[in-house]
Design a protein around this motif. Structure first.
Motif, mmCIF file in Angstrom:
data_model
loop_
_atom_site.group_PDB
_atom_site.id
_atom_site.type_symbol
_atom_site.label_atom_id
_atom_site.label_comp_id
_atom_site.label_asym_id
_atom_site.label_seq_id
_atom_site.Cartn_x
_atom_site.Cartn_y
_atom_site.Cartn_z
ATOM 1 N N GLY A 28 14.613 -47.463 -50.202
ATOM 2 C CA GLY A 28 15.851 -47.021 -50.213
ATOM 3 C C GLY A 28 16.191 -46.323 -51.518
ATOM 4 N N ARG A 29 15.702 -46.722 -52.487
ATOM 5 C CA ARG A 29 15.871 -45.906 -53.888
ATOM 6 C C ARG A 29 15.260 -44.586 -53.965
ATOM 7 N NH1 ARG A 29 13.338 -46.561 -59.379
ATOM 8 N NH2 ARG A 29 12.141 -48.181 -58.470
ATOM 9 N N ALA A 30 14.156 -44.337 -53.260
ATOM 10 C CA ALA A 30 13.430 -43.328 -53.180
ATOM 11 C C ALA A 30 14.542 -42.268 -52.312
ATOM 12 C CB ALA A 30 12.229 -43.253 -52.588
ATOM 13 N N LEU A 31 14.821 -42.814 -51.220
ATOM 14 C CA LEU A 31 15.743 -42.002 -50.328
ATOM 15 C C LEU A 31 17.345 -41.412 -50.980
ATOM 16 C CD1 LEU A 31 15.350 -43.918 -47.112
ATOM 17 C CD2 LEU A 31 14.495 -41.459 -47.296
ATOM 18 N N GLY A 32 17.576 -42.309 -51.966
ATOM 19 C CA GLY A 32 18.793 -42.119 -52.607
ATOM 20 C C GLY A 32 18.547 -41.442 -54.042
ATOM 21 N N GLY A 33 17.626 -40.950 -54.223
ATOM 22 C CA GLY A 33 17.421 -39.894 -55.480
ATOM 23 C C GLY A 33 16.555 -40.901 -56.841
ATOM 24 N N GLY A 34 16.089 -41.687 -56.445
ATOM 25 C CA GLY A 34 15.179 -42.708 -57.488
ATOM 26 C C GLY A 34 15.921 -43.632 -58.284
ATOM 27 N N GLY A 35 17.327 -43.588 -58.142
ATOM 28 C CA GLY A 35 18.066 -44.713 -58.927
ATOM 29 C C GLY A 35 18.714 -44.243 -60.254
ATOM 30 N N THR A 36 19.289 -45.022 -60.989
ATOM 31 C CA THR A 36 19.847 -44.753 -62.444
ATOM 32 C C THR A 36 18.838 -44.643 -63.332
ATOM 33 O OG1 THR A 36 20.173 -47.027 -62.959
ATOM 34 C CG2 THR A 36 21.791 -46.210 -61.676
ATOM 35 N N PRO A 37 19.064 -44.195 -64.665
ATOM 36 C CA PRO A 37 17.984 -44.059 -65.642
ATOM 37 C C PRO A 37 17.569 -45.494 -65.861
ATOM 38 C CG PRO A 37 19.685 -42.527 -66.076
ATOM 39 C CD PRO A 37 20.309 -43.397 -65.006
ATOM 40 N N LEU A 38 18.439 -46.227 -66.060
ATOM 41 C CA LEU A 38 17.704 -47.603 -66.266
ATOM 42 C C LEU A 38 17.051 -48.291 -65.168
ATOM 43 C CD1 LEU A 38 19.408 -50.364 -68.602
ATOM 44 C CD2 LEU A 38 18.605 -51.075 -66.423
ATOM 45 N N GLN A 39 17.449 -48.288 -64.174
ATOM 46 C CA GLN A 39 16.708 -48.757 -63.143
ATOM 47 C C GLN A 39 15.201 -48.204 -62.872
ATOM 48 O OE1 GLN A 39 18.987 -47.826 -59.598
ATOM 49 N NE2 GLN A 39 20.296 -49.852 -59.874
ATOM 50 N N VAL A 42 13.120 -49.842 -65.781
ATOM 51 C CA VAL A 42 12.640 -51.112 -65.550
ATOM 52 C C VAL A 42 12.085 -51.137 -64.247
ATOM 53 C CG1 VAL A 42 13.843 -53.327 -65.032
ATOM 54 C CG2 VAL A 42 14.739 -51.945 -66.718
ATOM 55 N N LEU A 43 12.405 -50.855 -63.074
ATOM 56 C CA LEU A 43 11.525 -51.052 -61.958
ATOM 57 C C LEU A 43 10.680 -49.922 -61.626
ATOM 58 C CD1 LEU A 43 14.775 -51.392 -59.504
ATOM 59 C CD2 LEU A 43 13.326 -53.201 -60.682
ATOM 60 N N GLY A 44 10.463 -49.040 -62.534
ATOM 61 C CA GLY A 44 9.540 -47.789 -62.254
ATOM 62 C C GLY A 44 9.959 -46.692 -61.242
ATOM 63 N N ALA A 45 9.279 -45.619 -61.409
ATOM 64 C CA ALA A 45 9.837 -44.360 -60.638
ATOM 65 C C ALA A 45 9.312 -44.730 -59.267
ATOM 66 C CB ALA A 45 8.758 -43.203 -61.101
ATOM 67 N N ALA A 46 10.334 -44.494 -58.325
ATOM 68 C CA ALA A 46 9.914 -44.960 -56.895
ATOM 69 C C ALA A 46 8.978 -43.734 -56.421
ATOM 70 C CB ALA A 46 11.208 -44.822 -56.297
ATOM 71 N N PRO A 47 8.061 -44.034 -55.606
ATOM 72 C CA PRO A 47 7.302 -43.050 -54.789
ATOM 73 C C PRO A 47 7.981 -42.205 -54.186
ATOM 74 C CG PRO A 47 6.485 -45.179 -54.525
ATOM 75 C CD PRO A 47 7.580 -45.504 -55.070
ATOM 76 N N ALA A 48 7.635 -40.910 -53.677
ATOM 77 C CA ALA A 48 8.294 -40.001 -52.833
ATOM 78 C C ALA A 48 8.508 -40.835 -51.525
ATOM 79 C CB ALA A 48 7.319 -38.685 -52.817
ATOM 80 N N LEU A 92 20.750 -53.742 -53.551
ATOM 81 C CA LEU A 92 19.029 -53.468 -52.962
ATOM 82 C C LEU A 92 18.636 -53.461 -54.397
ATOM 83 C CD1 LEU A 92 18.929 -51.054 -50.244
ATOM 84 C CD2 LEU A 92 19.444 -53.454 -50.160
ATOM 85 N N ALA A 93 19.141 -53.084 -55.604
ATOM 86 C CA ALA A 93 18.382 -52.863 -56.779
ATOM 87 C C ALA A 93 17.918 -54.449 -57.236
ATOM 88 C CB ALA A 93 19.208 -52.192 -57.830
ATOM 89 N N GLY A 94 19.026 -55.323 -56.917
ATOM 90 C CA GLY A 94 18.515 -56.806 -57.252
ATOM 91 C C GLY A 94 17.554 -57.064 -56.259
ATOM 92 N N LEU A 95 17.583 -57.070 -54.957
ATOM 93 C CA LEU A 95 16.444 -57.349 -53.922
ATOM 94 C C LEU A 95 15.190 -56.774 -54.711
ATOM 95 C CD1 LEU A 95 18.148 -56.646 -50.666
ATOM 96 C CD2 LEU A 95 18.050 -58.739 -51.977
ATOM 97 N N GLU A 96 15.150 -55.590 -55.084
ATOM 98 C CA GLU A 96 13.914 -54.922 -55.368
ATOM 99 C C GLU A 96 13.450 -55.871 -56.767
ATOM 100 O OE1 GLU A 96 12.024 -50.564 -57.179
ATOM 101 O OE2 GLU A 96 13.987 -50.666 -56.067
ATOM 102 N N ALA A 97 14.329 -55.999 -57.821
ATOM 103 C CA ALA A 97 13.705 -56.592 -58.903
ATOM 104 C C ALA A 97 13.250 -58.027 -58.457
ATOM 105 C CB ALA A 97 15.013 -56.705 -59.774
ATOM 106 N N GLY A 98 13.961 -58.736 -57.717
ATOM 107 C CA GLY A 98 13.531 -59.954 -57.301
ATOM 108 C C GLY A 98 12.091 -59.982 -56.556
#
Length: 452
Positions: A28-39, A42-48, A92-98
């Motif tokens: 979902g983060r990849a579909l939404g543009g990769g997330g915020t700078p801090l995401q 912390v979470l790493g760059a999302a694959p395409a 979803l950011a919280g779910l991904e971090a978890g």
């Protein structure tokens, strides 16, 4: 929320998320543009994102993408069964971090230093909260939290509209962030299917028990003290200060200013979204318009009058049943009694929420002869023989009343009375009256009031 759960379930049933360590949330983060700078840090760059998602219909893919778009302030939210509006991105950011913090997952570490104190807080609430207050401080603005908003139709929600100028931390964002922390922490203990996790969290129990999501404020407060949140906001701002995408915005912000921003942000957020109860606005329960011109109150007021509705006689334990009760009472007050609106200032459900009647600003019709002097707070149900649930009592006693004082709505030395003390009535019922006799501010009858 049901549509979001169906999307998650469809994606989990396929192998489309292979290569996404964070599963569906990272997709979902990849579909939404990769997330915020801090995401991203912390979470790493999302694959395409894959060019196609065969598990989803075109409408589902469009909805999933829109919900996670960074600019979708009013479109990036869903309506939960408990009546709360939830921003999907922080959830979803919280779910991904978890998922990435789970014992079976690779250790999650930030790609930049200094690292956040806790990745789960960094990607859900700390970044947005810190930036909201930092930008407000720089611009001399007060729009740091909120606003809330309303749906066009709570039975078939399509359009959500904010009630005022947005901040990075709207009420919907706060709900999503709280849920992201709580559910992410659950996933960090042991991964479970996400669709099942969300369905259980946002659904009522088989016997009508409150949805776990309606306890989010108390559970977040138990897990997160104000000092913990302050630490997380400060850590997020220090990390943003060294990231290339945000370095220029914070290059002149020193450690003392970071600490001051984090302290105020944590205090205000805790007061608004943890210690104070959520209030369902009129538009969410389907209120009719006020008839005539309302008369304004002059807060802080010196009195609170406690009532029970008597009819409806049973507690309302779901958002849908409480909303129906509110509409029924308003029709009775307007059509049968000829009043301008529902009489109460606020109404208390047994679903974990207060419901706005005439609210903070307008004179009610709840306590004859005393409507200008105090707020009328009524519990849905007949409490002659038994009191409301312990949680419903605490909602007013331990949260609503102290918050009203802090917000300047009630005087610090306010007086609390039962309706029966002010006129000839059995309201608020013998059992509830015995309860409120033990509350702070309660005052027995004197020459200034009439015992019924």
């Amino acid at each position: 929320m049901d549509m979001l759960v169906q999307i998650m379930e469809a994606l989990e049933a396929t192998n489309i998320t292979e290569g996404f360590a964070g599963g569906v949330p990272e997709l979902g983060r990849a579909l939404g543009g990769g997330g915020t700078p801090l995401q991203r840090a912390v979470l790493g760059a999302a694959p395409a994102a894959p060019p196609t998602l065969p598990a989803l219909s075109p409408e589902q893919r469009a909805l999933f993408t829109e919900l996670l778009h960074p600019e979708a302030l009013e479109r990036g939210v869903v309506l939960a069964p408990d009546g709360s509006t939830v921003a999907v991105a922080p959830l979803l950011a919280g779910l991904e971090a978890g998922l990435k913090c789970a014992p079976t997952a690779p250790v999650l570490t930030a790609t930049s230093t200094p690292a956040p104190a806790d990745p789960l807080y960094a990607v859900t609430v700390a970044e947005a909260l810190g930036m909201s207050y930092l930008l407000a401080r720089a611009n001399g603005s007060q729009a740091t939290l909120g606003p809330g908003g309303c749906w066009d139709d709570v039975e078939n929600p399509q359009v959500f509209t904010l009630e005022g100028p947005p901040s990075p931390v709207s009420d919907a964002f706060a709900n999503g962030a709280l849920d992201g922390v709580l559910l992410g922490a659950r996933l960090a203990e042991a991964p479970v299917p996400l669709a099942a996790l969300l369905r259980g969290y946002y659904s009522y129990g088989a016997a009508g028990e409150r949805a776990p999501s309606s306890f989010r404020r108390g559970r977040f407060g138990t897990r997160t003290g104000q000092g913990k949140l302050e630490e997380e906001v400060a850590a997020a701002l220090r990390l943003l200060r060294v990231l290339p995408a945000t370095r220029s915005l914070l290059e002149d912000v020193g450690d003392e200013e970071v600490a001051a921003v984090a302290r105020r942000a944590a205090q205000d957020f805790t007061d608004a979204y943890v210690e104070c109860p959520a209030v369902m606005p009129r538009c969410m329960w389907g209120a009719r318009p006020y008839r005539g011109s309302p008369s304004a109150l002059s807060p802080p007021l010196p009195f609170v009058y406690i009532h029970h509705t008597y009819e409806p006689g049973a507690p309302c334990r779901t958002f849908a049943s409480c909303a129906r009760a509110m509409r029924s009472m308003q029709r009775f007050h307007q059509d049968a009694r000829g009043w301008d609106d529902i009489g109460y200032s606020f109404v208390v459900g047994s679903d974990g929420y207060l419901y706005e009647g005439r609210g903070w600003h307008w004179v009610g019709a709840h306590t004859r002869g005393y409507n200008r002097q105090g707020y009328g707070v009524s519990y849905v149900g007949d409490y002659t023989a038994r009191p409301p649930d312990a949680d419903a009592l605490a909602l007013v006693r331990d949260a609503f009343l102290p918050c009203a004082v802090r917000a300047g709505r009630l005087r610090r030395n306010y007086t609390l009375r039962g309706h029966r003390q002010m006129g000839r009535t059995e309201c608020p019922g013998d059992s509830l009256f015995r309860e409120i006799e033990t509350w702070h501010g309660f005052q027995a009858c004197t020459h200034a009031c009439t015992c019924g």
